[in-house]
Design an enzyme around this catalytic site. Structure first.
Site, PDB file in Angstrom:
ATOM      1  N   LYS A   1       0.868  -1.181  -0.073  1.00 40.51           N
ATOM      2  CA  LYS A   1      -0.089   0.092   0.036  1.00 40.51           C
ATOM      3  C   LYS A   1       0.789   1.206  -0.063  1.00 40.51           C
ATOM      4  O   LYS A   1       0.564   2.233  -0.425  1.00 40.51           O
ATOM      5  CB  LYS A   1      -1.050   0.107   1.106  1.00 40.51           C
TER       6      LYS A   1
ATOM      7  N   LYS B   1      -4.947 -10.533  -7.001  1.00 42.31           N
ATOM      8  CA  LYS B   1      -6.186 -10.616  -6.399  1.00 42.31           C
ATOM      9  C   LYS B   1      -7.383  -9.714  -6.579  1.00 42.31           C
ATOM     10  O   LYS B   1      -7.129  -8.507  -7.270  1.00 42.31           O
ATOM     11  CB  LYS B   1      -5.930 -10.956  -4.796  1.00 42.31           C
TER      12      LYS B   1
ATOM     13  N   LYS C   1     -11.386  -4.459  -4.177  1.00 36.30           N
ATOM     14  CA  LYS C   1     -12.363  -3.345  -4.284  1.00 36.30           C
ATOM     15  C   LYS C   1     -11.848  -2.229  -4.924  1.00 36.30           C
ATOM     16  O   LYS C   1     -12.540  -1.294  -5.484  1.00 36.30           O
ATOM     17  CB  LYS C   1     -12.946  -3.061  -3.001  1.00 36.30           C
TER      18      LYS C   1
HETATM   19  P1  TYM Z   1     -11.121  -6.064   3.768  1.00 38.60           P
HETATM   20  O1  TYM Z   1     -12.244  -5.159   3.773  1.00 38.60           O
HETATM   21  O2  TYM Z   1      -9.789  -5.790   3.077  1.00 38.60           O
HETATM   22  O3  TYM Z   1     -11.330  -7.717   3.280  1.00 38.60           O
HETATM   23  C1  TYM Z   1     -12.338  -8.296   4.071  1.00 38.60           C
HETATM   24  C2  TYM Z   1     -12.489  -9.601   3.821  1.00 38.60           C
HETATM   25  O4  TYM Z   1     -12.267 -10.303   2.471  1.00 38.60           O
HETATM   26  C3  TYM Z   1     -11.109 -11.095   2.411  1.00 38.60           C
HETATM   27  N1  TYM Z   1     -10.713 -10.686   0.829  1.00 38.60           N
HETATM   28  C4  TYM Z   1     -10.714 -11.725  -0.044  1.00 38.60           C
HETATM   29  N2  TYM Z   1     -11.094 -13.148   0.156  1.00 38.60           N
HETATM   30  C5  TYM Z   1     -10.707 -13.823  -0.984  1.00 38.60           C
HETATM   31  N3  TYM Z   1     -10.414 -13.220  -2.422  1.00 38.60           N
HETATM   32  C6  TYM Z   1     -10.163 -12.074  -2.413  1.00 38.60           C
HETATM   33  N4  TYM Z   1      -9.712 -11.421  -3.545  1.00 38.60           N
HETATM   34  C7  TYM Z   1     -10.019 -11.111  -1.362  1.00 38.60           C
HETATM   35  N5  TYM Z   1     -10.169  -9.910  -1.145  1.00 38.60           N
HETATM   36  C8  TYM Z   1     -10.263  -9.705   0.319  1.00 38.60           C
HETATM   37  C9  TYM Z   1     -10.036 -10.450   3.185  1.00 38.60           C
HETATM   38  O5  TYM Z   1      -8.901 -11.334   3.359  1.00 38.60           O
HETATM   39  C10 TYM Z   1     -11.000 -10.152   4.547  1.00 38.60           C
HETATM   40  O6  TYM Z   1     -11.062 -11.446   5.320  1.00 38.60           O
HETATM   41  N6  TYM Z   1      -7.979  -5.987   7.277  1.00 38.60           N
HETATM   42  C11 TYM Z   1      -9.256  -6.785   7.241  1.00 38.60           C
HETATM   43  C12 TYM Z   1     -10.421  -6.269   7.978  1.00 38.60           C
HETATM   44  C13 TYM Z   1     -10.235  -6.339   9.504  1.00 38.60           C
HETATM   45  C14 TYM Z   1     -10.027  -7.479   9.942  1.00 38.60           C
HETATM   46  C15 TYM Z   1     -10.218  -7.432  11.632  1.00 38.60           C
HETATM   47  C16 TYM Z   1     -10.152  -8.838   9.741  1.00 38.60           C
HETATM   48  C17 TYM Z   1     -10.313  -5.383  10.356  1.00 38.60           C
HETATM   49  N7  TYM Z   1     -10.337  -6.018  11.789  1.00 38.60           N
HETATM   50  C18 TYM Z   1     -10.087  -8.282  12.406  1.00 38.60           C
HETATM   51  C19 TYM Z   1     -10.228  -9.907  10.894  1.00 38.60           C
HETATM   52  C20 TYM Z   1     -10.084  -9.555  12.138  1.00 38.60           C
HETATM   53  C21 TYM Z   1      -9.620  -6.569   5.828  1.00 38.60           C
HETATM   54  O7  TYM Z   1      -8.723  -7.152   5.011  1.00 38.60           O
HETATM   55  O8  TYM Z   1     -10.661  -6.204   5.212  1.00 38.60           O
END
Ligand code: TYM
Length: 338
Positions: free
Chosen positions: A122, A204, A207
């Site tokens: 990032k 991957k 969003k």
């Molecule tokens: P975020 O919003 O970026 O992603 C949310 C979840 O989606 C999964 N993910 C995917 N899984 C499969 N293929 C993909 N292309 C893909 N893109 C995203 C991510 O692995 C995630 O599970 N940092 C975390 C949010 C968070 C969190 C936490 C998670 C904040 N506090 C505590 C667990 C525990 C995140 O990646 O959000």
């Protein structure tokens, strides 16, 4: 799954996960995380949150963020999470998250945080905004998890490293200050853990991808879903089989498997002698079917914002009651007045 202290006492394991409200979730978020949240919510004591504090690292426009938080909360209910049986809330409405994060910052080494792949990626992508929040993002994640003494954290494969650092921070704190936090384990599904971009299947699905054809949004209409799958990048072999080097087809097979429950052998048999055109349409149709109930529920929830706000508030109260106990313990252990 085996696990620790809470099960020994005969309690159900605790599951926690969060999602950022940065925009409508993609099929990657859904298959990698949300679909497993729903499955686990039927068996475990679950805590799920909209990680709005994490989203501040990218400086979203305030009015847009406010709307996206509400939409993400509506999505959580739309995938079938029952706010009566689970705790579903908005992270910033429980102040213990930010407070514990500060304490944990002091138990996290600069070196280990610097090694986080997502921070490096990032920082490279947004060289004009490498803020300290981005750097300590995994520490806030650790606070989210440890406050609820979570045993399992269902996430996509990209979050594995963040789960490892959360565990390291917890173990270090426990070692220095005495047993305080449960050590969490990631729950990463075998299929769907890394859904790839439809336009560049070596990357991957994300969003934030500027190419709208690269990802499926949970709210895409059937027409758009069909179009996007039809234009998905594949290879020239014209044979539906899972193999190294066939990233596009492997990705589509993974998506189809998640939506239909078929394994790769069954999928190969189903499409024997058929071309990619047929396969792509079938994958699109399976995704449309999978998302249909989510989309219907979403419009219903979004038409009742008062219900959403009230339910989120009640969820935050339930979360607060648990989080406050852990925060109290941690503050006491480090010597802060309580
Ligand atoms: P975020 O919003 O970026 O992603 C949310 C979840 O989606 C999964 N993910 C995917 N899984 C499969 N293929 C993909 N292309 C893909 N893109 C995203 C991510 O692995 C995630 O599970 N940092 C975390 C949010 C968070 C969190 C936490 C998670 C904040 N506090 C505590 C667990 C525990 C995140 O990646 O959000």
């Amino acid at each position: 799954m085996e696990n620790t202290a809470s099960q020994k006492k005969g309690k159900k394991p605790v599951v926690l996960s969060c999602i950022q409200p940065t925009s409508v979730p993609t099929l990657g978020n859904y298959l990698g995380a949300l679909k497993n949240w729903k499955k686990m919510s039927e068996e475990y004591d679950c805590v799920f949150a909209v990680a709005d504090l994490h989203a501040l690292t990218v400086h979203p426009e305030p009015a847009k963020l406010r709307q996206q938080i509400l939409e993400m909360y509506a999505i959580m209910l739309s995938i079938g999470l029952d706010p009566e049986k689970n705790i579903t809330f908005i992270q910033s409405q429980v102040h213990a998250h930010a407070e514990l994060a500060w304490i944990l910052n002091c138990y996290t080494q600069f070196g280990e945080a610097s090694r986080m792949t997502q921070f490096k990626e990032k920082s490279q992508k947004h060289a004009d905004n490498i803020n300290v929040g981005l750097f300590s993002y995994p520490v806030l994640m650790a606070a989210d998890i440890l406050l609820y003494q979570a045993n399992y954290v269902p996430v996509g494969a990209d979050q594995k490293q963040h789960l490892e650092i959360a565990r390291d921070i917890a173990a270090r704190f426990n070692q220095i200050r005495g047993e305080t936090f449960t050590l969490p384990e990631p729950y990463i599904a075998k299929v769907g853990a890394k859904v790839m971009s439809l336009q560049d299947p070596t990357q991957k699905m994300s969003k934030s991808d500027p190419n709208p054809k690269a990802s499926i949004s949970l709210l895409d209409t059937p027409d758009v879903i069909i179009k996007k799958f039809k234009s998905a990048v594949t290879d020239s072999e014209a044979c539906v089989r899972y193999a190294e080097g066939k990233d596009g087809i492997n990705n589509l097979m993974g998506i189809y498997s998640c939506c239909t429950g078929l394994d790769f052998d069954q999928i190969e048999k189903e499409f024997e002698g058929k071309g990619y055109g047929d396969f792509k349409v079938k994958v699109a149709q399976a995704v449309i079917e999978e998302l249909k109930p989510v989309q219907e529920n979403f419009s219903r929830y979004m038409s009742d914002k008062a219900y959403l706000l009230d339910t989120a508030k009640k969820g935050a109260e339930k979360a607060e009651a648990i989080a406050a106990r852990t925060l109290y313990k941690a503050k006491k252990k480090v010597g802060l007045p309580i």
